[in-house]
Design a protein around this motif. Structure first.
Motif, mmCIF file in Angstrom:
data_model
loop_
_atom_site.group_PDB
_atom_site.id
_atom_site.type_symbol
_atom_site.label_atom_id
_atom_site.label_comp_id
_atom_site.label_asym_id
_atom_site.label_seq_id
_atom_site.Cartn_x
_atom_site.Cartn_y
_atom_site.Cartn_z
ATOM 1 N N TRP A 81 0.796 -1.160 0.007
ATOM 2 C CA TRP A 81 0.043 -0.042 0.060
ATOM 3 C C TRP A 81 0.847 1.218 -0.010
ATOM 4 O O TRP A 81 0.820 2.118 -0.650
ATOM 5 N N ARG A 85 0.573 3.812 -2.899
ATOM 6 C CA ARG A 85 -0.001 5.317 -2.421
ATOM 7 C C ARG A 85 1.014 6.415 -2.864
ATOM 8 O O ARG A 85 0.718 7.568 -3.456
ATOM 9 N N ARG A 290 -11.957 -1.303 9.607
ATOM 10 C CA ARG A 290 -10.433 -1.547 9.877
ATOM 11 C C ARG A 290 -10.410 -2.912 10.699
ATOM 12 O O ARG A 290 -11.503 -3.266 11.316
ATOM 13 N N CYS A 356 -9.203 9.396 1.305
ATOM 14 C CA CYS A 356 -9.308 9.335 0.086
ATOM 15 C C CYS A 356 -8.291 10.204 -0.739
ATOM 16 O O CYS A 356 -8.287 11.603 -0.508
#
Ligand code: HEM
Length: 408
Positions: A81, A85, A290, A356
């Motif tokens: 991730w 990202r 989560r 987001c």
């Protein structure tokens, strides 16, 4: 570490977590098959979960959905991730978004052109379900900006008229309404048949039916009640359309008849307040999840590995203790001082490191669309619209969003 459900439940119950909200994290415990779920309604604790300070939380896997939706950055965890990202972030930087503006306005141009064609120039109202229209628009925008399809060049400049909204003081309205009522009552008394079928007619009918010959109202409404009802109706109608007018005035003031400029878009105050209030009332992601993969402490409770947190965004956005007794009302002025001054219980785009990535993209897109729609059309809800927010992955209007449009 895997704890059997019973042991897990005992561990959480011992710390005050029950099936109903309460305890240290204003949380409650529920089971999803063998998986314990903790619903956190305290916005501070929800933020702690999302900020994931110690990195002990991950996104839970929903196998059926993962392949479909979340093969990209949204569905990754850990190093993968971080890597994705980091690669994606620059693509969403403000200077990149600035470069996408022509594509945004080209897509909106197409939409506005299509609507103008349908509405015609006879000045009448035209009914349209804007839900598929707006879905197409966002699909168009993302395909042009993310996948580089070419966009239309050149744009029509529409003639527009800045109409100054009438400001009428309340006392004047009251006397106008009273005058109307008296006129109608007189007409009814004089035996005029066929009282009008509008709101005032219906109220007066009820008022007359229940008023005896001495003018005493028993079950019905008094004339003063009718005045109050009419005022409420008048202001209610005016309040909602007044936000439309205010947003239109703002857009006209900033851009006139020209297409929106990037710098001007960041000065859209009223439009931004409206967008935030819409995202508060109808957050597309109604819940964020989560999962603990290591034992960890949050909000005074120690959670074993394997606990799923449900952060009910929709619920927190509608918490009267936080937002006030008018929580269900559309009141953009909550955001008059910006998001940072509003209650820290507003998470339409999530929070923390996994917030987001498309937030600025989405807001800019909405602002461009409104900037191009507002000067050209006046709109109100169509009678065929049925309010039914509905969740299929995201929150959307179940039966569409029918509105009536009129060219300006
Ligand atoms: C009004 C529109 C949008 C809303 C309300 C929204 C909402 C959200 C929320 C709540 C999250 C966090 C989910 C979580 O923490 O589990 C998220 C993540 C994400 N959003 Fe959006 N989103 C919107 C538009 C967009 C757009 C236009 C894009 C792309 C162009 C986008 C791309 C992403 C991505 C890639 C993630 C995952 C980020 C990560 O996990 O690091 N979103 N969105």
């Amino acid at each position: 570490m895997w704890l059997r459900p019973r042991r897990l439940e005992r561990a959480l119950r011992a710390q005050g977590l029950r099936g109903t909200p309460g305890g240290p994290a204003r949380a409650c415990l529920a089971w999803f098959g063998p998986v314990p779920r903790v619903v956190v309604t305290d916005p501070g604790v929800a933020r702690d979960v999302l900020s994931n300070k110690f990195g002990h939380l991950e996104k839970p896997n929903f196998p059926a959905l993962t392949k479909l939706l979340a093969d990209g950055v949204a569905g990754l965890d850990g190093e993968k991730w971080v890597k994705h990202r980091r690669i994606l972030n620059p693509a969403f930087h403000l200077d990149k978004l600035k470069g996408m503006l022509p594509a945004f306005s080209a897509c909106c141009e197409e939409l506005v052109g299509r609507w103008s064609g349908s509405v015609g120039s006879d000045g009448g109202w035209y009914e349209l379900d804007v839900w598929p229209e707006l879905q197409n628009l966002t699909g168009d925008v993302i395909s042009r900006t993310a996948f580089g399809s070419s966009f239309l060049e050149g744009r029509r400049i529409f003639q527009l008229q800045a109409e100054q909204a009438d400001r009428v003081v309340a006392t004047k309205i009251t006397s106008i309404i009273r005058g109307l009522i008296e006129k109608r009552m007189q007409a009814i008394k004089e035996g005029e048949s066929g009282t009008k079928d509008d709101l005032l007619g219906l109220l007066l009918e009820s008022n007359m039916r229940h008023t005896d010959e001495h003018g005493q109202s028993s079950l019905g409404m008094t004339t003063e009640d009718v005045v109050e009802e009419c005022k409420l109706f008048y202001f209610g109608g005016m309040e909602t359309t007044s936000w439309q007018d205010r947003a239109r005035q703002e857009v006209l003031g900033l851009f006139g008849r020209n297409k929106p400029e990037y710098d001007g878009l960041s000065r859209l105050k009223t439009v931004t307040m409206i967008l935030h209030e819409v995202l508060r009332l109808y957050p597309p992601a109604i819940v964020i999840n989560r999962k603990t993969y290591k034992e960890m402490e949050i909000g005074g409770v120690t959670y074993p590995a394997g606990v799923v947190f449900d952060l009910p965004v929709l619920l927190i956005h509608h918490d009267a203790d936080i937002w006030g007794s008018d929580v269900h009302e559309f009141r953009p002025e909550r955001f008059a001082e910006g998001v940072s001054k509003a209650p820290a219980a507003f998470f339409p785009f999530g929070w923390g490191p996994r917030t987001c990535i498309g937030q600025n993209f989405a807001l800019l897109e909405a602002k461009v669309a409104l900037t191009m729609i507002l000067p050209r059309f006046e709109f109100e809800l169509a009678p065929s619209y049925t309010h039914a927010p509905h969740t299929v992955i995201t929150l959307h209007p179940m039966h569409g969003a029918q509105i009536k449009l009129k060219a300006i």
